[in-house]
Write an enzyme that holds these catalytic residues in place. Structure first.
Site, PDB file in Angstrom:
ATOM      1  N   ASP A 157     -45.193  33.872 -34.407  1.00  0.00           N
ATOM      2  CA  ASP A 157     -44.649  34.308 -35.283  1.00  0.00           C
ATOM      3  C   ASP A 157     -44.918  35.361 -35.553  1.00  0.00           C
ATOM      4  OD1 ASP A 157     -44.365  34.415 -38.347  1.00  0.00           O
ATOM      5  OD2 ASP A 157     -46.148  33.785 -39.007  1.00  0.00           O
ATOM      6  N   ASP A 200     -28.329  32.328 -31.424  1.00  0.00           N
ATOM      7  CA  ASP A 200     -29.002  31.743 -32.452  1.00  0.00           C
ATOM      8  C   ASP A 200     -28.462  30.359 -32.753  1.00  0.00           C
ATOM      9  OD1 ASP A 200     -29.854  31.551 -35.069  1.00  0.00           O
ATOM     10  OD2 ASP A 200     -30.588  33.446 -35.021  1.00  0.00           O
ATOM     11  N   ASN A 239     -34.099  28.480 -30.311  1.00  0.00           N
ATOM     12  CA  ASN A 239     -33.333  28.397 -31.693  1.00  0.00           C
ATOM     13  C   ASN A 239     -32.325  27.361 -31.773  1.00  0.00           C
ATOM     14  OD1 ASN A 239     -32.691  30.448 -34.062  1.00  0.00           O
ATOM     15  ND2 ASN A 239     -33.007  31.642 -32.828  1.00  0.00           N
ATOM     16  N   GLU A 275     -29.626  29.345 -43.592  1.00  0.00           N
ATOM     17  CA  GLU A 275     -29.738  28.656 -41.959  1.00  0.00           C
ATOM     18  C   GLU A 275     -29.490  27.251 -41.677  1.00  0.00           C
ATOM     19  OE1 GLU A 275     -30.456  29.418 -38.890  1.00  0.00           O
ATOM     20  OE2 GLU A 275     -31.308  31.342 -38.436  1.00  0.00           O
ATOM     21  N   ASN A 285     -39.311  25.632 -35.409  1.00  0.00           N
ATOM     22  CA  ASN A 285     -38.063  26.598 -35.923  1.00  0.00           C
ATOM     23  C   ASN A 285     -36.955  24.692 -36.019  1.00  0.00           C
ATOM     24  OD1 ASN A 285     -35.749  28.436 -36.192  1.00  0.00           O
ATOM     25  ND2 ASN A 285     -35.891  29.271 -33.941  1.00  0.00           N
TER      26      ASN A 285
END
Length: 274
Positions: free
Chosen positions: A113, A192, A145, A15, A95
């Site tokens: 969560d 995302d 995101n 990520e 995030n």
């Protein structure tokens, strides 16, 4: 047609990719590491966390990684002398992070969560000033995101995964956000991680559709790449799009490091980073 190539394999859960100082940096959440990889595929573990790392996103402030420790509600700065607290975010569930040119940063959170199976709640965007002060600058974010700032710092673009859109805000001199608007309606797309290119278009990662799509403001699709697994995030260098892909087999499979289906892919582009 330009071909997509595999740069790195056997990533547990990649990520937060960032192009920095000639290398791609990314977080591997399941191995608790921040990894830097050269364009030739040479891999170096730059940081190994001793705190829970689901999620662990980062950006660079003055050349040093600024890391979100979501479970602790902290923004941490990594220097040669180790970790220090840059700001206290308060709460958990944070995030993505993006640093501004003036030394502040934006951090978003989902409001719940996901990994613990909590029901959906809208999230927020916080602004951490250069002095470490923190304040909420936007609410009702539908699972925030990826985020990107335009080069002049005037506009923040946020991926709202649960609203199938990219949302833009105008940035005020004090870091506040105003003039909320839909930057691109993605239809059934589930955004995302995102990356802004020098033309002002945005590459949008999409896990369920196993794709990364380049869109213009207003939603026009300029290009689309598809893969054999979900695309979680992306980053741009001057001439290459870097893509973080891996199988998504549901929350129950997260933490199974033996899966290691993650890859870092490269794709040549004619328009590089902003």
């Amino acid at each position: 047609m330009a071909m997509t190539a595999v740069l790195l394999e056997a990533v547990a859960f990649g990520e937060s990719p960032r192009w920095h100082d000639g290398r791609l940096w990314f977080a591997d959440w399941l191995t608790h590491e921040i990894v830097a990889v050269s364009p030739a595929g040479e891999r170096e573990v730059v940081f190994r966390a001793d705190f829970p790392t689901m999620p662990m996103c980062f950006d660079f402030l003055g050349g040093q990684p600024l890391i979100v420790s979501s479970s602790d509600g902290l923004l941490l700065r990594l220097s040669e002398s180790g970790l220090s607290t840059h700001a206290e975010l308060g709460g958990t569930g944070f995030n993505e992070v993006v640093v501004t040119g003036a030394g502040g940063c934006y951090v978003n959170g989902g409001g719940f969560d996901l990994m613990a199976g909590e029901p959906y709640r809208p999230g927020a965007i916080l602004f951490a000033g250069p002095d470490g002060s923190v304040r909420r600058v936007a609410d009702d974010i539908a699972f925030g995101n990826g985020m990107a700032l335009t080069p002049d710092g005037s506009t923040l673009i946020v991926a709202e995964s649960y609203a199938n859109r990219l949302t833009a805000f105008s940035v005020l001199p004090d870091g506040g956000l105003t003039d909320r608007r839909v930057w691109a309606d993605l239809g059934e797309g589930v955004p995302d991680g995102i990356a802004l290119d020098a033309s002002g278009a945005v590459w949008v990662s999409d896990v369920p559709h196993r794709s990364c799509t380049r869109v213009r403001e207003g939603g026009e699709v300029l290009e689309q790449l598809t893969f054999d697994r979900g695309c979680f995030a992306c980053a741009l260098s001057e001439d290459t799009l870097y893509l973080v892909v891996q199988e998504w087999r549901g929350i129950d499979r997260v933490g199974k490091t033996e899966d290691r289906t993650g890859q870092i892919l490269t794709h040549p582009v004619s328009v590089g980073c902003a």
